[in-house]
Design an enzyme around this catalytic site. Structure first.
Site, PDB file in Angstrom:
ATOM      1  CG  PHE A   1      -0.278   0.375   2.523  1.00 40.76           C
ATOM      2  CD1 PHE A   1      -0.036   1.706   2.844  1.00 40.76           C
ATOM      3  CD2 PHE A   1       0.133  -0.600   3.427  1.00 40.76           C
ATOM      4  CE1 PHE A   1       0.590   2.051   4.037  1.00 40.76           C
ATOM      5  CE2 PHE A   1       0.751  -0.263   4.617  1.00 40.76           C
ATOM      6  CZ  PHE A   1       0.990   1.069   4.920  1.00 40.76           C
TER       7      PHE A   1
ATOM      8  CE  LYS B   1      -2.924  -8.384  -4.500  1.00 42.68           C
ATOM      9  NZ  LYS B   1      -3.345  -7.292  -3.579  1.00 42.68           N
TER      10      LYS B   1
ATOM     11  CD  GLU C   1      -5.819  -5.748  -0.045  1.00 43.84           C
ATOM     12  OE1 GLU C   1      -4.859  -5.693  -0.828  1.00 43.84           O
ATOM     13  OE2 GLU C   1      -5.837  -6.474   0.974  1.00 43.84           O
TER      14      GLU C   1
ATOM     15  CB  SER D   1       4.717  -7.443   5.643  1.00 43.18           C
ATOM     16  OG  SER D   1       3.798  -8.437   5.245  1.00 43.18           O
TER      17      SER D   1
ATOM     18  CB  CYS E   1      10.389  -0.354   2.301  1.00 42.10           C
ATOM     19  SG  CYS E   1      10.867   0.464   0.775  1.00 42.10           S
TER      20      CYS E   1
ATOM     21  CD  GLU F   1       8.349  -3.032   8.328  1.00 40.94           C
ATOM     22  OE1 GLU F   1       7.737  -4.084   8.120  1.00 40.94           O
ATOM     23  OE2 GLU F   1       8.792  -2.307   7.422  1.00 40.94           O
TER      24      GLU F   1
HETATM   25  P1  NAD Z   1       1.479  -6.683   3.022  1.00 40.52           P
HETATM   26  O1  NAD Z   1       2.524  -7.746   3.067  1.00 40.52           O
HETATM   27  O2  NAD Z   1       0.378  -6.730   4.007  1.00 40.52           O
HETATM   28  O3  NAD Z   1       0.757  -6.686   1.580  1.00 40.52           O
HETATM   29  C1  NAD Z   1       1.503  -6.659   0.385  1.00 40.52           C
HETATM   30  C2  NAD Z   1       0.678  -7.312  -0.723  1.00 40.52           C
HETATM   31  O4  NAD Z   1       0.438  -8.679  -0.391  1.00 40.52           O
HETATM   32  C3  NAD Z   1      -0.681  -6.670  -0.944  1.00 40.52           C
HETATM   33  O5  NAD Z   1      -0.941  -6.634  -2.324  1.00 40.52           O
HETATM   34  C4  NAD Z   1      -1.636  -7.607  -0.217  1.00 40.52           C
HETATM   35  O6  NAD Z   1      -2.916  -7.651  -0.814  1.00 40.52           O
HETATM   36  C5  NAD Z   1      -0.965  -8.954  -0.339  1.00 40.52           C
HETATM   37  N1  NAD Z   1      -1.185  -9.809   0.830  1.00 40.52           N
HETATM   38  C6  NAD Z   1      -1.345  -9.422   2.113  1.00 40.52           C
HETATM   39  N2  NAD Z   1      -1.488 -10.492   2.922  1.00 40.52           N
HETATM   40  C7  NAD Z   1      -1.410 -11.586   2.127  1.00 40.52           C
HETATM   41  C8  NAD Z   1      -1.472 -12.978   2.373  1.00 40.52           C
HETATM   42  N3  NAD Z   1      -1.652 -13.457   3.595  1.00 40.52           N
HETATM   43  N4  NAD Z   1      -1.355 -13.812   1.322  1.00 40.52           N
HETATM   44  C9  NAD Z   1      -1.165 -13.347   0.085  1.00 40.52           C
HETATM   45  N5  NAD Z   1      -1.094 -12.014  -0.212  1.00 40.52           N
HETATM   46  C10 NAD Z   1      -1.218 -11.146   0.794  1.00 40.52           C
HETATM   47  O7  NAD Z   1       2.239  -5.288   3.050  1.00 40.52           O
HETATM   48  P2  NAD Z   1       1.613  -3.820   3.142  1.00 40.52           P
HETATM   49  O8  NAD Z   1       1.042  -3.630   4.494  1.00 40.52           O
HETATM   50  O9  NAD Z   1       0.766  -3.552   1.962  1.00 40.52           O
HETATM   51  O10 NAD Z   1       2.939  -2.947   2.962  1.00 40.52           O
HETATM   52  C11 NAD Z   1       3.798  -2.618   4.025  1.00 40.52           C
HETATM   53  C12 NAD Z   1       4.974  -3.564   4.097  1.00 40.52           C
HETATM   54  O11 NAD Z   1       5.672  -3.569   2.855  1.00 40.52           O
HETATM   55  C13 NAD Z   1       6.009  -3.152   5.132  1.00 40.52           C
HETATM   56  O12 NAD Z   1       6.451  -4.291   5.806  1.00 40.52           O
HETATM   57  C14 NAD Z   1       7.131  -2.543   4.299  1.00 40.52           C
HETATM   58  O13 NAD Z   1       8.416  -2.582   4.888  1.00 40.52           O
HETATM   59  C15 NAD Z   1       7.071  -3.397   3.089  1.00 40.52           C
HETATM   60  N6  NAD Z   1       7.690  -2.760   1.943  1.00 40.52           N
HETATM   61  C16 NAD Z   1       8.919  -3.229   1.563  1.00 40.52           C
HETATM   62  C17 NAD Z   1       9.572  -2.634   0.506  1.00 40.52           C
HETATM   63  C18 NAD Z   1      10.919  -3.116   0.078  1.00 40.52           C
HETATM   64  O14 NAD Z   1      11.399  -2.649  -0.925  1.00 40.52           O
HETATM   65  N7  NAD Z   1      11.561  -4.041   0.770  1.00 40.52           N
HETATM   66  C19 NAD Z   1       8.965  -1.571  -0.185  1.00 40.52           C
HETATM   67  C20 NAD Z   1       7.705  -1.134   0.222  1.00 40.52           C
HETATM   68  C21 NAD Z   1       7.079  -1.751   1.301  1.00 40.52           C
END
Ligand code: NAD
Length: 500
Positions: free
Chosen positions: A151, A175, A178, A228, A283, A384
């Site tokens: 997000f 994808k 959402e 994450s 991130c 985090e």
């Molecule tokens: P998230 O892991 O909750 O979601 C990321 C994506 O995965 C979304 O599209 C979501 O719909 C999907 N998703 C969520 N739970 C899922 C599951 N159980 N099974 C399958 N798909 C699932 O992350 P977020 O809250 O959207 O973003 C924040 C996180 O992203 C933080 O931990 C941040 O550090 C990380 N991030 C990392 C980088 C990097 O370059 N390393 C860059 C941006 C964000």
């Protein structure tokens, strides 16, 4: 009142999802639902992958130069529509308009990089690897690629993926999160306007159901993920078990090491932006300061003074430094972390809990929070937080600082602030982190370098964009050639050929 429902983008047009499941998209500054997004079903994903698969042969055979011209037109349209994309990102994520525009710009720079596709896709050639034998290698596209994005960067993170994959001759199913789907859908429209053939780029907003459909789909060849760490690990393991190539970028806990000789005003200014910009939901945010020797007292005083001056409010209001966090649930989680820091004995210097923004009482705001005297066994160090919470740990030496950073399971970004070339050189050499800043607080590499962390911040072998992005989205083929008329050597032997 019913809210507008967003479409899916499949085969070059908006279509309605057949899933029957919808999620609310909320403006975090007001707490109001502004639109709804379909949560794509397996059948929706199947139709997007089928469109991408059908579009692949013609796109693969389109010359890299033609692809590059479409990407260049897309870049122009993105520049023109940058304010609109920034507005969508700010509205759905909460970050300030200026910050959102900056992140869109960083995404556009990836598209700019891909305009060099004809050059980037050149292989290698060597004459006379054996007598009368030449060898060359080619980088070929792999087919349908999928991207799953978080997000916190509604436009930039998707642009780390799909422009590179498409420049390489692949087709793509994205994808997006959402929580922030609108930028991706708008970019799909702009890409079509730039001349992209239907089916090359598809967008299916959704949740776990859509993700799982992509991870196990037999026609998806590669999966790029950013999000994450627990989900990154799941994506890596699941997609790899289905035979796919995977790059899965995870969470972070980025440390800034501040040496006693660092210029403290410069350092405090840099850390403020890195810790509290985008409400800490980056991130590459600096969430942890490691103050060496006697740097701590003066630094903490400067950070506190600056944190207290930050203007908190809706991201679209002029003069606001920091907007809300993404959701009420996330705000409550951050507040829970602050509570735990207090309970576990850290010194709360600036408290962001309970902040109210006039006229936006239902917004998801947390004020800038600063902790001093944090130790490595505290929850606020170990996890985090992904919010506007900066913690300070105190150590005696550079040795101790390096060892502390290297003991953390996350390894996305880090920075050192110092005037000593020797200290900086040691730090860059010994630190076990993927992206390092020297007096640079958020060392996000430009598009022509690669972006990626180490350890629990990345599962997979190749980073995003730069040449590693090109290698991720291509397969190398090596061709060894002999023409009988220029080589009279007989090849009837059963011995392993040595060519020479
Ligand atoms: P998230 O892991 O909750 O979601 C990321 C994506 O995965 C979304 O599209 C979501 O719909 C999907 N998703 C969520 N739970 C899922 C599951 N159980 N099974 C399958 N798909 C699932 O992350 P977020 O809250 O959207 O973003 C924040 C996180 O992203 C933080 O931990 C941040 O550090 C990380 N991030 C990392 C980088 C990097 O370059 N390393 C860059 C941006 C964000």
């Amino acid at each position: 009142m019913s809210k507008p429902i967003l479409p899916l983008w499949v085969n070059g047009r908006r279509i309605e999802s057949r899933s029957g499941r919808l999620a609310d998209v909320t403006n975090p500054a007001t707490g109001a639902v502004i639109r709804q997004v379909p949560l794509a079903s397996r059948a929706d994903v199947d139709s997007a992958v089928a469109a991408a698969k059908a579009a692949f042969p013609a796109w693969r055979d389109t010359t890299p130069l033609r692809r590059s011209r479409i990407l260049n037109k897309f870049r122009e349209l993105l520049e023109t529509h940058r304010p609109e994309l920034a507005q969508l990102a700010s509205e759905e994520h909460g970050k300030t308009l200026e910050d959102a525009a900056g992140s869109v710009q960083r995404g556009i720079e990836v598209v700019e990089f891909t305009v060099g596709a004809p050059h980037l896709l050149k292989g290698e050639h060597a004459e006379n690897v054996g007598r009368g034998v030449d060898c060359h290698s080619m980088l070929q596209p792999i087919g349908v690629c999928a991207g799953i994005t978080p997000f916190n960067f509604p436009a930039m993170v998707p642009m780390w993926m799909f422009p590179i994959a498409i420049a390489c001759g692949n087709t793509f199913v994205l994808k997006p999160s959402e929580k922030v789907p609108s930028c991706s859908l708008r970019m799909a429209e702009l890409f079509k306007e730039a001349g992209l053939p239907d089916g090359v780029f598809n967008v299916v907003p959704g949740d776990k159901e859509a993700v799982d459909a992509l991870l196990s789909h037999p026609d998806v060849r590669a999966v790029s993920f950013v999000g994450s760490t627990p989900v990154a690990k799941y994506i890596y393991e699941t997609a790899a078990s289905h035979g796919k190539r995977v790059q899965a970028l995870g969470g972070a806990k980025n440390h800034a090491v501040v040496m006693p000789d660092a210029p403290l005003d410069f350092t405090a200014d840099a850390i403020m932006g890195a810790a509290y910009g985008s409400a800490g939901e980056r991130c590459m945010a600096i969430s942890t300061v490691v103050a060496v020797g006697d740097a701590a007292d003066a630094l903490v005083a400067k950070l506190k003074a600056r944190a207290e001056k930050l203007v908190i409010g809706p991201g679209d209001r002029k003069g606001v430094d920091m907007g809300p966090v993404i959701s009420a649930q996330h705000r409550d989680k951050i507040v829970g972390y602050i509570d735990s820091g207090v309970q576990q004995g850290a010194k709360l210097v600036t408290d962001g809990r309970g902040i109210k923004v006039a006229g936006h009482e239902k917004g998801f705001f947390v004020g800038p929070t600063l902790f001093d005297n944090v130790s490595t066994d505290m929850t606020i160090y170990k996890e985090e937080i992904f919010g506007p919470v900066l913690i300070v740990l105190r150590v005696a030496s550079l040795d101790e600082a390096i060892s502390l950073v290297n003991s953390n399971p996350y390894a996305n970004g880090t920075a050192i602030f110092t005037e000593s070339g020797g200290a900086a050189r040691r730090f860059q050499n010994e630190i076990e982190v993927g992206m390092v800043g020297i007096n640079v607080p958020i060392p996000v590499p430009m598009a022509f370098f690669s972006f990626g962390g180490w350890k629990s911040s990345l599962f997979g072998d190749l980073h995003m964009h730069g040449m590693e992005g090109i290698y991720f989205y291509t397969r190398t083929k090596a061709i060894t050639t002999r023409w009988p008329e220029v080589s009279d050597k007989r090849i009837s032997s059963l011995v392993m050929p040595t060519l020479g």
